[in-house]
Design an enzyme around this catalytic site. Sequence first.
Site, PDB file in Angstrom:
ATOM      1  N   MET A   1     -19.227  12.219  13.220  1.00 32.86           N
ATOM      2  CA  MET A   1     -20.475  12.865  12.836  1.00 32.86           C
ATOM      3  C   MET A   1     -21.565  11.835  12.564  1.00 32.86           C
ATOM      4  O   MET A   1     -21.291  10.650  12.489  1.00 32.86           O
ATOM      5  CB  MET A   1     -20.259  13.757  11.614  1.00 32.86           C
ATOM      6  N   CYS A   2     -22.781  12.294  12.471  1.00 32.51           N
ATOM      7  CA  CYS A   2     -23.912  11.395  12.274  1.00 32.51           C
ATOM      8  C   CYS A   2     -23.962  10.949  10.810  1.00 32.51           C
ATOM      9  O   CYS A   2     -23.264  11.488   9.960  1.00 32.51           O
ATOM     10  CB  CYS A   2     -25.211  12.100  12.618  1.00 32.51           C
ATOM     11  N   GLU A   3     -24.796   9.978  10.537  1.00 36.13           N
ATOM     12  CA  GLU A   3     -24.990   9.548   9.150  1.00 36.13           C
ATOM     13  C   GLU A   3     -26.458   9.651   8.771  1.00 36.13           C
ATOM     14  O   GLU A   3     -27.337   9.313   9.560  1.00 36.13           O
ATOM     15  CB  GLU A   3     -24.529   8.093   8.972  1.00 36.13           C
ATOM     16  N   ILE A  78     -28.427   7.882  11.890  1.00 35.78           N
ATOM     17  CA  ILE A  78     -27.782   7.280  13.060  1.00 35.78           C
ATOM     18  C   ILE A  78     -26.901   8.339  13.683  1.00 35.78           C
ATOM     19  O   ILE A  78     -26.269   9.141  13.000  1.00 35.78           O
ATOM     20  CB  ILE A  78     -27.015   5.971  12.762  1.00 35.78           C
ATOM     21  N   ASN A 108     -27.281  16.354  10.222  1.00 38.43           N
ATOM     22  CA  ASN A 108     -25.921  15.943  10.528  1.00 38.43           C
ATOM     23  C   ASN A 108     -25.085  17.210  10.574  1.00 38.43           C
ATOM     24  O   ASN A 108     -25.022  17.961   9.594  1.00 38.43           O
ATOM     25  CB  ASN A 108     -25.496  14.956   9.423  1.00 38.43           C
TER      26      ASN A 108
END
Lengths: 258, 258
Positions: A1-3, A78, A108
């Site tokens: 997953m994204c941060e 990110i 996210n």
Amino acid sequence: MCELLGMSSNTPADICFSFSGLMQRGGKTGPHKDGWGIAFYEGRGCRTFHDPFPSADSEIAKLVKNYPIKSRNVICHIRKANSGKVCLENTHPFVRELWGRNWCYAHNGQLRGIKKKLKLAHFEPVGTTDSEYAFCWLLDQIYSKYPKPPKQDGKIALLIKELCHSLSQFGVFNILMCDSKYLYAHCSTKLAWVTRKAPFGKAKLVDEDLSIDFCHRMSPDDVITVLATEPLTANETWQRAQKGDFLVFKDGLQLSIK
Amino acid sequence: MCELLGMSSNTPADICFSFSGLMQRGGKTGPHKDGWGIAFYEGRGCRTFHDPFPSADSEIAKLVKNYPIKSRNVICHIRKANSGKVCLENTHPFVRELWGRNWCYAHNGQLRGIKKKLKLAHFEPVGTTDSEYAFCWLLDQIYSKYPKPPKQDGKIALLIKELCHSLSQFGVFNILMCDSKYLYAHCSTKLAWVTRKAPFGKAKLVDEDLSIDFCHRMSPDDVITVLATEPLTANETWQRAQKGDFLVFKDGLQLSIK
């Protein structure tokens, strides 16, 4: 997953230390190699940097890391792509103007079926992510209820809280959003924050061998909250948001929403 | 007055050479010390860099100068403030989303009385410049006539041409605008352009002791048009737009508007 990474501060501050830690997760200590972006508010203005390349190798990330841009509200993201190809227009954070204010948002998670079930009116996505689609829907709803900003800011926060709850029915909806004054956050699964104020101590990054002694860098009246998907430092007490939590920060402090 | 720089190309190209010349005018060879900004289109995405500080000393300008961001449409602006204070939100180019496209715009000139005479509806300025106000009005007019994009792109160009003529009644209105596909330009006083295509030759900057031999850098099929307030090179034949001229470029070539 994204941060996600966010900052709310009562005085313009740089985010170099936290950014330095997060960027390591973009292709080095983490799998988030599908681009990154950051937005810095300076007054009503909003300065963004976007890069569809891994943050750990990015020339632009090096600039942001070494060049202390001072801001009171920051949103950074990110990406680990799971919806929409890797390209500039799919890189968070997304920015739109509403009421003559810059609204900025990063997400996210994944929202299944949102494009079929929710219709858009004024705001349209430029890219193909479900994230940007949800942002456009959020702004559409705010604009349709309040074509002009309501006098009480609290009404906006309450509306955004309701809208976040609606969107989280479609899947994971961890977000950071800012309208240049307030930093809003919604947690579906993961979100943590730490508020730094006097007396300041030392902090050590989790992802890089880097420490900082805030007592040499902060003034006694400074208050800064840093939010992140996972705690960025090893020796500070981060609070973890729970599923469904909606948080609002202003000038570094958490506000209560009624 | 401010300086504009634009590029339209049939293949992603960097603008480092032209940018390098223009940046010298931001506080070194020119008086444009009140900030600068640049927007690069990459597909539907639009990457911007803004800096309210003089371009000649800017860390971000150094990055853009040395880091070859490849783009087919670029708009750049260095500012000599005459309306609105020097701050991030007053720094061109301005960006808004319409029809799911990023629209980007930079203006050189002054528009007197525009805020009193022209009313805005959906798009509102974030800053205080007459330039951004005119951009919001332009987009309002386009959106009110075409809530959805017309099938023929030529209709958009014709409408923008009319709107530019209306706006130039308020003063000097030299602009560059892009909707990610077309680069539009309007000239009130100063605007020049050069189209580079095979056979390529050498070019020498006016503002800096720097030359480039395009035959080593371009492919035979490349076509690039560079637009600027004043010619940037000394040994190429730049065309000068006349008062009231409205120009449209796509893939490096000028299109005729009927």
